[in-house]
Motif scaffolding. Structure first.
Motif, PDB file in Angstrom:
ATOM      1  N   ARG A 147      31.768  44.090  30.726  1.00  0.00           N
ATOM      2  CA  ARG A 147      32.236  42.956  31.525  1.00  0.00           C
ATOM      3  C   ARG A 147      33.754  42.837  31.536  1.00  0.00           C
ATOM      4  O   ARG A 147      34.314  42.158  32.406  1.00  0.00           O
ATOM      5  CB  ARG A 147      31.610  41.662  31.002  1.00  0.00           C
ATOM      6  CG  ARG A 147      30.108  41.561  31.232  1.00  0.00           C
ATOM      7  CD  ARG A 147      29.540  40.312  30.575  1.00  0.00           C
ATOM      8  NE  ARG A 147      28.130  40.135  30.865  1.00  0.00           N
ATOM      9  CZ  ARG A 147      27.153  40.746  30.210  1.00  0.00           C
ATOM     10  NH1 ARG A 147      27.451  41.588  29.223  1.00  0.00           N
ATOM     11  NH2 ARG A 147      25.891  40.539  30.532  1.00  0.00           N
ATOM     12  N   ASP A 148      34.401  43.478  30.580  1.00  0.00           N
ATOM     13  CA  ASP A 148      35.855  43.372  30.503  1.00  0.00           C
ATOM     14  C   ASP A 148      36.580  44.357  31.420  1.00  0.00           C
ATOM     15  O   ASP A 148      37.778  44.190  31.670  1.00  0.00           O
ATOM     16  CB  ASP A 148      36.323  43.608  29.058  1.00  0.00           C
ATOM     17  CG  ASP A 148      35.899  42.490  28.126  1.00  0.00           C
ATOM     18  OD1 ASP A 148      35.624  41.379  28.615  1.00  0.00           O
ATOM     19  OD2 ASP A 148      35.833  42.737  26.894  1.00  0.00           O
ATOM     20  N   TYR A 149      35.872  45.368  31.903  1.00  0.00           N
ATOM     21  CA  TYR A 149      36.598  46.376  32.687  1.00  0.00           C
ATOM     22  C   TYR A 149      35.944  46.770  34.003  1.00  0.00           C
ATOM     23  O   TYR A 149      36.568  47.449  34.814  1.00  0.00           O
ATOM     24  CB  TYR A 149      36.833  47.641  31.849  1.00  0.00           C
ATOM     25  CG  TYR A 149      35.589  48.379  31.402  1.00  0.00           C
ATOM     26  CD1 TYR A 149      34.948  49.278  32.255  1.00  0.00           C
ATOM     27  CD2 TYR A 149      35.062  48.204  30.130  1.00  0.00           C
ATOM     28  CE1 TYR A 149      33.808  49.968  31.846  1.00  0.00           C
ATOM     29  CE2 TYR A 149      33.931  48.889  29.710  1.00  0.00           C
ATOM     30  CZ  TYR A 149      33.309  49.768  30.573  1.00  0.00           C
ATOM     31  OH  TYR A 149      32.179  50.443  30.172  1.00  0.00           O
ATOM     32  N   TYR A 150      34.697  46.361  34.259  1.00  0.00           N
ATOM     33  CA  TYR A 150      34.022  46.894  35.452  1.00  0.00           C
ATOM     34  C   TYR A 150      34.671  46.425  36.746  1.00  0.00           C
ATOM     35  O   TYR A 150      34.565  47.098  37.782  1.00  0.00           O
ATOM     36  CB  TYR A 150      32.531  46.545  35.424  1.00  0.00           C
ATOM     37  CG  TYR A 150      32.176  45.155  35.888  1.00  0.00           C
ATOM     38  CD1 TYR A 150      31.793  44.906  37.208  1.00  0.00           C
ATOM     39  CD2 TYR A 150      32.209  44.072  35.019  1.00  0.00           C
ATOM     40  CE1 TYR A 150      31.447  43.631  37.629  1.00  0.00           C
ATOM     41  CE2 TYR A 150      31.866  42.802  35.422  1.00  0.00           C
ATOM     42  CZ  TYR A 150      31.494  42.575  36.728  1.00  0.00           C
ATOM     43  OH  TYR A 150      31.154  41.319  37.146  1.00  0.00           O
ATOM     44  N   ARG A 151      35.376  45.294  36.729  1.00  0.00           N
ATOM     45  CA  ARG A 151      36.042  44.802  37.939  1.00  0.00           C
ATOM     46  C   ARG A 151      37.410  45.436  38.166  1.00  0.00           C
ATOM     47  O   ARG A 151      37.897  45.462  39.295  1.00  0.00           O
ATOM     48  CB  ARG A 151      36.228  43.277  37.861  1.00  0.00           C
ATOM     49  CG  ARG A 151      34.946  42.465  37.997  1.00  0.00           C
ATOM     50  CD  ARG A 151      35.258  40.988  37.800  1.00  0.00           C
ATOM     51  NE  ARG A 151      34.089  40.157  37.985  1.00  0.00           N
ATOM     52  CZ  ARG A 151      33.720  39.607  39.147  1.00  0.00           C
ATOM     53  NH1 ARG A 151      34.444  39.831  40.220  1.00  0.00           N
ATOM     54  NH2 ARG A 151      32.637  38.861  39.221  1.00  0.00           N
ATOM     55  N   LYS A 318      31.650  45.241  42.418  1.00  0.00           N
ATOM     56  CA  LYS A 318      32.319  44.333  41.475  1.00  0.00           C
ATOM     57  C   LYS A 318      31.452  43.106  41.192  1.00  0.00           C
ATOM     58  O   LYS A 318      31.967  41.983  41.028  1.00  0.00           O
ATOM     59  CB  LYS A 318      33.704  43.922  41.993  1.00  0.00           C
ATOM     60  CG  LYS A 318      34.643  45.105  42.205  1.00  0.00           C
ATOM     61  CD  LYS A 318      36.050  44.671  42.502  1.00  0.00           C
ATOM     62  CE  LYS A 318      36.965  45.878  42.776  1.00  0.00           C
ATOM     63  NZ  LYS A 318      37.008  46.820  41.645  1.00  0.00           N
ATOM     64  N   ARG A 319      30.150  43.343  41.080  1.00  0.00           N
ATOM     65  CA  ARG A 319      29.200  42.271  40.759  1.00  0.00           C
ATOM     66  C   ARG A 319      28.250  42.748  39.672  1.00  0.00           C
ATOM     67  O   ARG A 319      27.665  43.827  39.790  1.00  0.00           O
ATOM     68  CB  ARG A 319      28.404  41.858  42.006  1.00  0.00           C
ATOM     69  CG  ARG A 319      29.292  41.250  43.080  1.00  0.00           C
ATOM     70  CD  ARG A 319      28.526  41.047  44.374  1.00  0.00           C
ATOM     71  NE  ARG A 319      29.423  40.662  45.452  1.00  0.00           N
ATOM     72  CZ  ARG A 319      29.329  39.514  46.121  1.00  0.00           C
ATOM     73  NH1 ARG A 319      28.386  38.652  45.824  1.00  0.00           N
ATOM     74  NH2 ARG A 319      30.176  39.233  47.096  1.00  0.00           N
ATOM     75  N   ASN A 377      31.699  44.156  49.113  1.00  0.00           N
ATOM     76  CA  ASN A 377      33.084  44.395  48.701  1.00  0.00           C
ATOM     77  C   ASN A 377      33.869  44.976  49.874  1.00  0.00           C
ATOM     78  O   ASN A 377      34.166  46.172  49.921  1.00  0.00           O
ATOM     79  CB  ASN A 377      33.118  45.351  47.502  1.00  0.00           C
ATOM     80  CG  ASN A 377      34.513  45.536  46.939  1.00  0.00           C
ATOM     81  OD1 ASN A 377      35.451  44.823  47.315  1.00  0.00           O
ATOM     82  ND2 ASN A 377      34.673  46.503  46.045  1.00  0.00           N
ATOM     83  N   PRO A 378      34.216  44.138  50.848  1.00  0.00           N
ATOM     84  CA  PRO A 378      34.866  44.644  52.075  1.00  0.00           C
ATOM     85  C   PRO A 378      36.239  45.252  51.838  1.00  0.00           C
ATOM     86  O   PRO A 378      36.737  45.982  52.686  1.00  0.00           O
ATOM     87  CB  PRO A 378      34.956  43.384  52.959  1.00  0.00           C
ATOM     88  CG  PRO A 378      34.842  42.230  52.012  1.00  0.00           C
ATOM     89  CD  PRO A 378      33.976  42.690  50.891  1.00  0.00           C
ATOM     90  N   ARG A 379      36.854  44.998  50.680  1.00  0.00           N
ATOM     91  CA  ARG A 379      38.189  45.540  50.420  1.00  0.00           C
ATOM     92  C   ARG A 379      38.127  46.860  49.649  1.00  0.00           C
ATOM     93  O   ARG A 379      39.151  47.377  49.216  1.00  0.00           O
ATOM     94  CB  ARG A 379      39.001  44.516  49.615  1.00  0.00           C
ATOM     95  CG  ARG A 379      39.164  43.178  50.319  1.00  0.00           C
ATOM     96  CD  ARG A 379      40.019  42.226  49.512  1.00  0.00           C
ATOM     97  NE  ARG A 379      41.373  42.743  49.324  1.00  0.00           N
ATOM     98  CZ  ARG A 379      42.299  42.106  48.609  1.00  0.00           C
ATOM     99  NH1 ARG A 379      42.025  40.950  48.022  1.00  0.00           N
ATOM    100  NH2 ARG A 379      43.507  42.644  48.471  1.00  0.00           N
ATOM    101  N   LEU A 380      36.919  47.387  49.479  1.00  0.00           N
ATOM    102  CA  LEU A 380      36.752  48.589  48.682  1.00  0.00           C
ATOM    103  C   LEU A 380      37.595  49.747  49.189  1.00  0.00           C
ATOM    104  O   LEU A 380      38.196  50.494  48.409  1.00  0.00           O
ATOM    105  CB  LEU A 380      35.269  48.989  48.657  1.00  0.00           C
ATOM    106  CG  LEU A 380      34.908  50.273  47.913  1.00  0.00           C
ATOM    107  CD1 LEU A 380      35.256  50.136  46.428  1.00  0.00           C
ATOM    108  CD2 LEU A 380      33.419  50.597  48.084  1.00  0.00           C
TER     109      LEU A 380
END
Length: 429
Positions: A147-151, A318-319, A377-380
């Motif tokens: 959870r600390d890095y996946y985003r 990112k979810r 994630n439209p900004r991917l």
């Protein structure tokens, strides 16, 4: 992987925890030390995690310098007992609960021992028993919380993550071992070093061709078809052979398809005389493959590929968690919102099951997994301040294609771990 820390840092993890949590953990450790003979060889410094069948602790191996540990550290050990090493080696202690069956415990330890030489897999250093308590000792792998890095992890760094994961799965599957519980908590990854370790084989099972039941419309895996292939099974009873549910084969590719969907009779039979189906449902909700949700009795290593694809989906959208259903029925409905009603019917047909749904919001045709990811994630695809915009765009497109390769509803069409490692996104120059 062994972690060497200075002596003053030994209890840092314990001291940094909230007071009540620290008191609870200290009481738990005291209880373990009193009830488990042999635990005096280790000094527990933290609790790493807890599951249904076990708890895992971080500990110092107090007698590490007494033994030749080259086989698992890759470094020569100081065997002089009068001059012990000034550095400390951490290990992971897995305390297996007594509620776990003896056969399950033996299976896990045997698999860990068999995969000792496999890359990126946590293996067994030793194990000991004290009455009804079992403790497995494994190397400690330094890692960060998912959870600390996946985003925030750059998409180019995902290559390191998934190379490690699919190398581990390649080794396990080559040994005919299905992990069955691939998820972020069971893959210990350190973003600083790019090293990852697959752990927790408590739900793993061996794939035995002799146990193949032959109740579905997909075949036993072979060297040419590692996940089997779609083929009409005339040896089973299926209402899909009847009018209104006909099964046909496209001879050009040899894959089953639905000519007509099953009749629209939604609901449960009040007095259902059909025998219940027993199938392995081991795994974690949100990561179970469609064949597990449909209670397929002939499951293959491809279910691990699906679970790895769900992890990739979390990175790209990112979810996390992306799927969080309460039961298998809701889980199938979640998949239907993505893939559509018709493709879910075809998937059910493959496993000699029926998927009926009259929810208006469930589209008939569904959407591509790539479109689903970009919608969330439209900004991917945006490069932003990336120093190599073209390289970033190429990485994104390849990662999207890798998600497609992993997340086929049809288990026979999913790529194998070896094929995935040769995918353009992961292939090394």
């Amino acid at each position: 992987m062994s972690v060497y820390l200075p002596e003053e840092a030994l209890d840092l993890t314990l001291r940094s925890q909230p007071c009540k949590e620290l008191e609870r953990l200290e009481a738990e450790i005291r209880d373990m030390e009193e009830s488990i003979e042999g635990l005096d060889q280790f000094q527990i410094v933290d609790k790493l995690g807890e599951g249904t069948f076990s708890s895992v602790y971080k500990a110092i191996d107090l007698n590490h310098h007494f033994y030749d540990n080259y086989a698992w550290t890759g470094k020569m050990s100081n065997l002089d007992q009068d001059r012990p090493s000034s550095k400390h080696v951490h290990v992971a202690l897995k305390r297996i609960y007594v509620t776990s069956s003896p056969s399950r415990i033996l299976n896990e330890l045997d698999i860990l021992e068999q995969l000792r030489d496999a890359e990126h897999i946590s293996y067994l250093i030793t194990a000991f028993r004290s009455e009804d308590q079992i403790v497995a000792v494994m190397p400690y792998s330094r890692h960060a919380d998912f959870r600390d890095y996946y985003r925030i992890i750059p998409i180019c760094d995902l290559k390191c993550y998934f190379r490690c994961l699919f190398r581990a799965l390649r080794s396990a599957h080559a040994a005919n071992i299905i992990h069955r519980d691939v998820k972020p908590a069971n893959f210990l990854y350190d973003p600083k070093t790019g090293e990852g370790t697959l752990c927790d084989f408590g739900l793993a099972e061996r794939f035995e061709p002799s146990d193949w039941r032959g109740k579905c419309h997909h075949t036993l895996p072979t060297p040419d078809f590692p996940h089997g292939r779609t083929e009409i099974n005339r040896n089973v009873q299926s209402f899909h052979f009847n009018p209104g549910g006909a099964l046909a084969v496209n001879s050009s590719v040899g894959r089953a398809k639905v000519d007509m969907g099953p009749p629209e009779r939604v609901g449960y039979l009040k007095n259902d005389t059909r025998p219940g189906v027993r199938a392995n449902r081991a795994g974690t909700r949100g990561f179970r493959a469609p064949e597990v949700l449909f209670k397929c009795q002939d499951q293959t290593p491809s279910l691990d590929i699906w679970s790895a694809g769900i992890i990739l989906l979390a990175f790209l959208t990112k979810r996390f968690p992306l799927f969080n259903s309460n039961d298998d029925t809701e889980a199938l409905l979640e998949l239907a919102t993505i893939f559509g009603k018709r493709r879910m019917e075809q998937c059910a047909l493959l496993h000699n099951r029926t998927f009926l749904c009259n929810i208006p919001s469930i589209e008939q045709g569904g959407q591509r997994i790539v479109d689903f990811i970009v919608k969330l994630n439209p900004r991917l695809r945006e490069a932003g301040s990336h120093p190599d915009p073209d390289g970033h765009k190429e990485d994104v497109e390849q990662a999207l294609d890798l998600a497609r390769a992993c997340l086929h509803l049809d288990c026979t069409r999913r790529w194998t771990a070896n094929q995935i490692l040769n995918h353009p996104f992961l292939a090394e120059e």
